[in-house]
Design a protein around this motif. Sequence first.
Motif, PDB file in Angstrom:
ATOM      1  N   LYS A  35       0.803  -1.219   0.000  1.00 45.55           N
ATOM      2  CA  LYS A  35       0.000   0.000   0.000  1.00 45.55           C
ATOM      3  C   LYS A  35       0.838   1.273   0.000  1.00 45.55           C
ATOM      4  O   LYS A  35       0.279   2.360  -0.141  1.00 45.55           O
ATOM      5  CB  LYS A  35      -0.918   0.026   1.233  1.00 45.55           C
ATOM      6  N   ARG A  36       2.161   1.149   0.145  1.00 47.62           N
ATOM      7  CA  ARG A  36       2.947   2.353   0.419  1.00 47.62           C
ATOM      8  C   ARG A  36       4.075   2.571  -0.580  1.00 47.62           C
ATOM      9  O   ARG A  36       4.570   1.640  -1.221  1.00 47.62           O
ATOM     10  CB  ARG A  36       3.525   2.291   1.844  1.00 47.62           C
ATOM     11  N   ILE A  37       4.422   3.836  -0.685  1.00 48.48           N
ATOM     12  CA  ILE A  37       5.613   4.224  -1.443  1.00 48.48           C
ATOM     13  C   ILE A  37       6.833   3.888  -0.587  1.00 48.48           C
ATOM     14  O   ILE A  37       6.883   4.242   0.597  1.00 48.48           O
ATOM     15  CB  ILE A  37       5.576   5.730  -1.759  1.00 48.48           C
ATOM     16  N   VAL A  38       7.798   3.195  -1.172  1.00 49.59           N
ATOM     17  CA  VAL A  38       8.981   2.835  -0.392  1.00 49.59           C
ATOM     18  C   VAL A  38      10.228   3.566  -0.866  1.00 49.59           C
ATOM     19  O   VAL A  38      11.223   3.659  -0.131  1.00 49.59           O
ATOM     20  CB  VAL A  38       9.236   1.311  -0.416  1.00 49.59           C
ATOM     21  N   GLN A  39      10.198   4.110  -2.101  1.00 50.34           N
ATOM     22  CA  GLN A  39      11.393   4.798  -2.591  1.00 50.34           C
ATOM     23  C   GLN A  39      11.008   5.786  -3.680  1.00 50.34           C
ATOM     24  O   GLN A  39      10.191   5.481  -4.553  1.00 50.34           O
ATOM     25  CB  GLN A  39      12.400   3.779  -3.145  1.00 50.34           C
ATOM     26  N   VAL A  40      11.582   6.970  -3.606  1.00 52.19           N
ATOM     27  CA  VAL A  40      11.448   7.981  -4.654  1.00 52.19           C
ATOM     28  C   VAL A  40      12.861   8.430  -4.997  1.00 52.19           C
ATOM     29  O   VAL A  40      13.620   8.850  -4.109  1.00 52.19           O
ATOM     30  CB  VAL A  40      10.605   9.187  -4.191  1.00 52.19           C
ATOM     31  N   THR A  41      13.237   8.312  -6.269  1.00 51.59           N
ATOM     32  CA  THR A  41      14.603   8.677  -6.661  1.00 51.59           C
ATOM     33  C   THR A  41      14.581   9.756  -7.733  1.00 51.59           C
ATOM     34  O   THR A  41      13.593   9.953  -8.433  1.00 51.59           O
ATOM     35  CB  THR A  41      15.367   7.457  -7.202  1.00 51.59           C
ATOM     36  N   ARG A  42      15.690  10.432  -7.824  1.00 51.34           N
ATOM     37  CA  ARG A  42      15.891  11.451  -8.851  1.00 51.34           C
ATOM     38  C   ARG A  42      16.948  10.917  -9.820  1.00 51.34           C
ATOM     39  O   ARG A  42      18.021  10.466  -9.387  1.00 51.34           O
ATOM     40  CB  ARG A  42      16.360  12.750  -8.202  1.00 51.34           C
ATOM     41  N   LEU A  43      16.635  10.929 -11.128  1.00 52.02           N
ATOM     42  CA  LEU A  43      17.602  10.435 -12.109  1.00 52.02           C
ATOM     43  C   LEU A  43      18.925  11.205 -11.983  1.00 52.02           C
ATOM     44  O   LEU A  43      18.906  12.403 -11.698  1.00 52.02           O
ATOM     45  CB  LEU A  43      17.024  10.583 -13.523  1.00 52.02           C
ATOM     46  N   PRO A  44      20.065  10.477 -12.069  1.00 47.87           N
ATOM     47  CA  PRO A  44      20.224   9.140 -12.647  1.00 47.87           C
ATOM     48  C   PRO A  44      20.017   7.988 -11.672  1.00 47.87           C
ATOM     49  O   PRO A  44      20.123   6.828 -12.064  1.00 47.87           O
ATOM     50  CB  PRO A  44      21.660   9.160 -13.154  1.00 47.87           C
ATOM     51  N   GLU A  45      19.760   8.259 -10.381  1.00 43.36           N
ATOM     52  CA  GLU A  45      19.500   7.168  -9.450  1.00 43.36           C
ATOM     53  C   GLU A  45      18.200   6.462  -9.853  1.00 43.36           C
ATOM     54  O   GLU A  45      17.218   7.112 -10.213  1.00 43.36           O
ATOM     55  CB  GLU A  45      19.389   7.696  -8.020  1.00 43.36           C
ATOM     56  N   ARG A  46      18.189   5.132  -9.753  1.00 47.18           N
ATOM     57  CA  ARG A  46      17.017   4.364 -10.172  1.00 47.18           C
ATOM     58  C   ARG A  46      16.528   3.496  -9.017  1.00 47.18           C
ATOM     59  O   ARG A  46      17.296   3.147  -8.102  1.00 47.18           O
ATOM     60  CB  ARG A  46      17.359   3.441 -11.357  1.00 47.18           C
ATOM     61  N   VAL A  47      15.246   3.147  -9.039  1.00 46.77           N
ATOM     62  CA  VAL A  47      14.721   2.178  -8.087  1.00 46.77           C
ATOM     63  C   VAL A  47      14.981   0.774  -8.618  1.00 46.77           C
ATOM     64  O   VAL A  47      15.168   0.571  -9.825  1.00 46.77           O
ATOM     65  CB  VAL A  47      13.210   2.378  -7.846  1.00 46.77           C
ATOM     66  N   SER A  48      14.972  -0.195  -7.728  1.00 53.21           N
ATOM     67  CA  SER A  48      15.093  -1.590  -8.139  1.00 53.21           C
ATOM     68  C   SER A  48      13.771  -2.062  -8.712  1.00 53.21           C
ATOM     69  O   SER A  48      12.710  -1.885  -8.101  1.00 53.21           O
ATOM     70  CB  SER A  48      15.470  -2.462  -6.944  1.00 53.21           C
ATOM     71  N   THR A  49      13.841  -2.665  -9.894  1.00 51.98           N
ATOM     72  CA  THR A  49      12.613  -3.158 -10.535  1.00 51.98           C
ATOM     73  C   THR A  49      12.464  -4.669 -10.403  1.00 51.98           C
ATOM     74  O   THR A  49      11.580  -5.252 -11.030  1.00 51.98           O
ATOM     75  CB  THR A  49      12.602  -2.765 -12.021  1.00 51.98           C
ATOM     76  N   ASP A  50      13.288  -5.300  -9.584  1.00 48.78           N
ATOM     77  CA  ASP A  50      13.192  -6.751  -9.412  1.00 48.78           C
ATOM     78  C   ASP A  50      11.815  -7.139  -8.883  1.00 48.78           C
ATOM     79  O   ASP A  50      11.312  -6.560  -7.906  1.00 48.78           O
ATOM     80  CB  ASP A  50      14.268  -7.239  -8.431  1.00 48.78           C
ATOM     81  N   ASP A  51      11.200  -8.099  -9.543  1.00 48.14           N
ATOM     82  CA  ASP A  51       9.887  -8.624  -9.141  1.00 48.14           C
ATOM     83  C   ASP A  51       8.806  -7.548  -9.117  1.00 48.14           C
ATOM     84  O   ASP A  51       7.791  -7.701  -8.423  1.00 48.14           O
ATOM     85  CB  ASP A  51       9.963  -9.290  -7.755  1.00 48.14           C
ATOM     86  N   ALA A  52       9.010  -6.484  -9.852  1.00 52.37           N
ATOM     87  CA  ALA A  52       8.030  -5.398  -9.863  1.00 52.37           C
ATOM     88  C   ALA A  52       7.357  -5.293 -11.224  1.00 52.37           C
ATOM     89  O   ALA A  52       7.968  -5.600 -12.256  1.00 52.37           O
ATOM     90  CB  ALA A  52       8.697  -4.071  -9.524  1.00 52.37           C
ATOM     91  N   ARG A  53       6.110  -4.873 -11.220  1.00 50.99           N
ATOM     92  CA  ARG A  53       5.490  -4.456 -12.464  1.00 50.99           C
ATOM     93  C   ARG A  53       6.068  -3.089 -12.803  1.00 50.99           C
ATOM     94  O   ARG A  53       6.020  -2.167 -11.981  1.00 50.99           O
ATOM     95  CB  ARG A  53       3.972  -4.343 -12.330  1.00 50.99           C
TER      96      ARG A  53
END
Length: 446
Positions: A29-47
């Motif tokens: 239900k929650r936001i766990v990470q907000v990044t600013r490019l060029p930093e990226r979030v992990s997309t493992d097992d994510a839609r």
Amino acid sequence: MTRTAFTNVRIFDGTGADTYLGDVLVEGKRIVQVTRLPERVSTDDARVIDGRGRFLMPGMTEAHTHFSWNDQPSLAAIQFMPPEEHMLWCVRVAKRYLDMGWTSAIGAAAAKPRLDVVLRNAIDAGEFPGPRYLAGSQEITTIGALGDNSLPHMQFDELSFGSVCSGPEEIRRSARTFIKYGVDHLKINLSGEYIAGLPAEMSPFAEDEIAMLAQEAKRYGKRMAAHARSSESVKQCVRHGIEMVYHASFADEEALDMLEAAKDKHFVAPGIGWLIRTTYHAAEFGITEAVATQMGYKRELEIATASLRAMHQRGIRILPGGDYGFAWMPHGTNANDLQYFVDYIGMTPAEALRAATQLGGQIMQRPDELGLLKAGYLADIVLVDGNPLENLALLTDPAKIQLVMKDGTIHKDCATPVPTDAALHLGGSSSPLVEEGVKEALAEML
């Protein structure tokens, strides 16, 4: 736990700060990470939803809703709608709000005693889609005031859409009745309304009656809201701690000073769209500009513009919403308020969006988890095709509201194009605006 990654999006975080390109990761239900490019979030097992530079913002809050207003040109049409049909109407309208990116809403009064409560409970139970919702009472009014439409030979409740009271003890009974039904807040009509044939400057309630409402609300831990156009009614809101002040058009210097001194306790949802659209956009329904001027709305708009500009300059919290649900301002067009805030109140587009997002979390009493794109906050998220900061009208266009997420669950998804071979089954259309149920059926076929 379900994970959704929004990548390559232009982020408006709700604070009013400049936007930036980045990613947002949602878990459950929650936001766990907000990044600013060029930093990226992990997309493992994510839609992964590739934003392709589209605008990502928090879900909006409508601070002054009447879901039971039925898009008709008169108050009578609301009163005479049977309760069974009225409940079904409210369910359909709730979905319309969520479709348009309004993920939270404040009920500013129901046309019948339990409509708001039943709707809130059904949404919370997951029975029907809709914004997270705080349920209001009917409008508590007094004899001859706004909401008392009874004729001399009728009892008050035979025709009125308000709960008609006279004297503190009747106020107490009405308040306790609505509290018994389970409302989140009590609504009282402290001023008149021109369309009901009543001067907006009138203030029909005595101080001891309002004090009784405040006493009962405090006793049971409920908030209060008030229809308060007149200057005196705004002062009554401050004196008695009525948190949600609706309209405040005629607030004079003393009222402004009182609001400013208590600005951490009060919210103003002016419903300025009602004044504008009734004055300039209701001719088809018999209210020409000349008629609106004669009624008093054009003058009220001019005075309200000045008073609301002063409120904004004083840092008083002003939020969008109010009285949508009439024929000349139907439900779902509520985002018109954002441009009106710019044109009439002097806000910047970023300030208008902040009023709908961060301030929305505050009026919903969840400032630490609603209204921002921030780690730890509930994932109420809207993806928009285009930049509303350059054109706020985008938020009135259903096709531009491409994805709506509430509590981490995607409610509306027009962001992902329909596969080409699936489109062939739809007569060659490759439009991304295919109903979700159709898309699911196509997925099973392919």
